[in-house]
Design an enzyme around this catalytic site. Structure first.
Site, PDB file in Angstrom:
ATOM      1  N   SER A   3       0.858  -1.186   0.000  1.00 14.52           N
ATOM      2  CA  SER A   3       0.000   0.000   0.000  1.00 14.52           C
ATOM      3  C   SER A   3       0.889   1.229   0.000  1.00 14.52           C
ATOM      4  O   SER A   3       2.067   1.159   0.387  1.00 14.52           O
ATOM      5  CB  SER A   3      -0.879  -0.004   1.262  1.00 14.52           C
ATOM      6  OG  SER A   3      -1.509   1.250   1.462  1.00 14.52           O
ATOM      7  N   TYR A  41      -1.812  -0.353  10.682  1.00 13.57           N
ATOM      8  CA  TYR A  41      -1.882  -0.726   9.273  1.00 13.57           C
ATOM      9  C   TYR A  41      -0.611  -0.302   8.543  1.00 13.57           C
ATOM     10  O   TYR A  41      -0.023  -1.085   7.777  1.00 13.57           O
ATOM     11  CB  TYR A  41      -3.106  -0.075   8.630  1.00 13.57           C
ATOM     12  CG  TYR A  41      -3.272  -0.370   7.160  1.00 13.57           C
ATOM     13  CD1 TYR A  41      -3.661  -1.638   6.732  1.00 13.57           C
ATOM     14  CD2 TYR A  41      -3.042   0.614   6.204  1.00 13.57           C
ATOM     15  CE1 TYR A  41      -3.807  -1.917   5.380  1.00 13.57           C
ATOM     16  CE2 TYR A  41      -3.196   0.347   4.845  1.00 13.57           C
ATOM     17  CZ  TYR A  41      -3.579  -0.917   4.447  1.00 13.57           C
ATOM     18  OH  TYR A  41      -3.722  -1.191   3.109  1.00 13.57           O
TER      19      TYR A  41
END
Length: 254
Positions: free
Chosen positions: A139, A152
């Site tokens: 990501s 995250y």
């Protein structure tokens, strides 16, 4: 125009392959002739999208014994894994002072431990072949800190570190290892995050959606097929010198 079947005879394993980015990548690989094993925790979701070229297999990437057993079963059924896509993951934001140990460990176990186990087991058969592609779905949060998403971001930074180190291990071989780093993609994860962001920030769901759209430099959500196209490129002709890279798919510079 029909795509060439240049991946015919190749066995691909895609974790989290029942929905979203994973499904788009699995379908794209199958369209190029690969035999694809898709995994996830919910067999019924996988079976809804499986067919001749997609084989459904329930697997929990958090469970080492399950990953070992199911990967061996996939290899026994379809041959050595030559394309490994470590995509399974969860995405949920939470400020650090509200992050419990349970939340932290579950996300680490799914996103980072899961990638480690998937790659380790897939490489056991891949190393016995003359060609291999390892792709991790990280990501942009693995390249910069995501506000309100420390846990995250840490998992995705870890995935990128794993990817880069593994690429060094196989430098000069026929195996390449790269990471895809998308921004906000139009998947069920985004749908869930709309509610989460709205609740945390005290804003409407429409405003929460705009937060995610505005985080992408080109001011729109990314389609899963755009990420799949990048995965296909890494598996296609001329990709052999692309190794240890973090490919941003975010509409601009992050």
């Amino acid at each position: 125009m029909e795509h060439t079947k240049d991946l015919a005879g190749k066995h691909a394993l895609v974790t989290g392959g029942g929905t979203g980015i994973g499904l788009a990548i699995a379908q794209a690989l199958a369209g190029r002739g690969a035999q694809v094993t898709i995994t996830g925790r919910r067999l019924e979701v996988l079976e809804e999208v499986a067919g001749t070229d997609l084989t459904a297999m329930a697997m929990d990437v958090r469970d080492e014994a399950d990953v070992i057993r199911k990967t061996e079963a996939a290899v026994a059924a379809h041959g050595p894994i030559q394309i490994c896509v470590a995509n399974a993951g969860i995405a949920e934001g939470k400020t650090l002072h509200k992050t419990s140990m349970e939340f932290w460990r579950n996300m680490m176990a799914t996103n980072l431990d899961g990638a480690f186990l998937t790659l380790r087991e897939s490489l056991k058969s891949m190393q016995g072949t003359d060609w291999g592609r390892v792709i991790t779905v990280a990501s942009i949060a693995g390249l910069r800190g995501l506000k309100g998403g420390a846990c995250y971001s840490a998992t995705k930074h870890g995935m990128i570190g794993l990817t880069r180190a593994l690429s060094e291990d196989f430098m000069g071989s026929q195996i390449t290892v790269n990471a895809l780093c998308p921004g906000y993609v139009d998947t069920p994860i985004v749908d869930r995050n709309i509610t989460s962001i709205a609740q945390r920030a005290g804003i409407s769901e429409d405003e929460a959606l705009k937060v995610m759209i505005n985080a992408n430099r080109h001011q729109r959500l990314i389609e899963p097929e755009e990420v799949a196209a990048a995965a296909l490129w890494l598996c296609g002709p001329g990709s052999q010198s692309i190794n240890g890279q973090c490919i941003e798919i975010a509409g601009g510079q992050t």
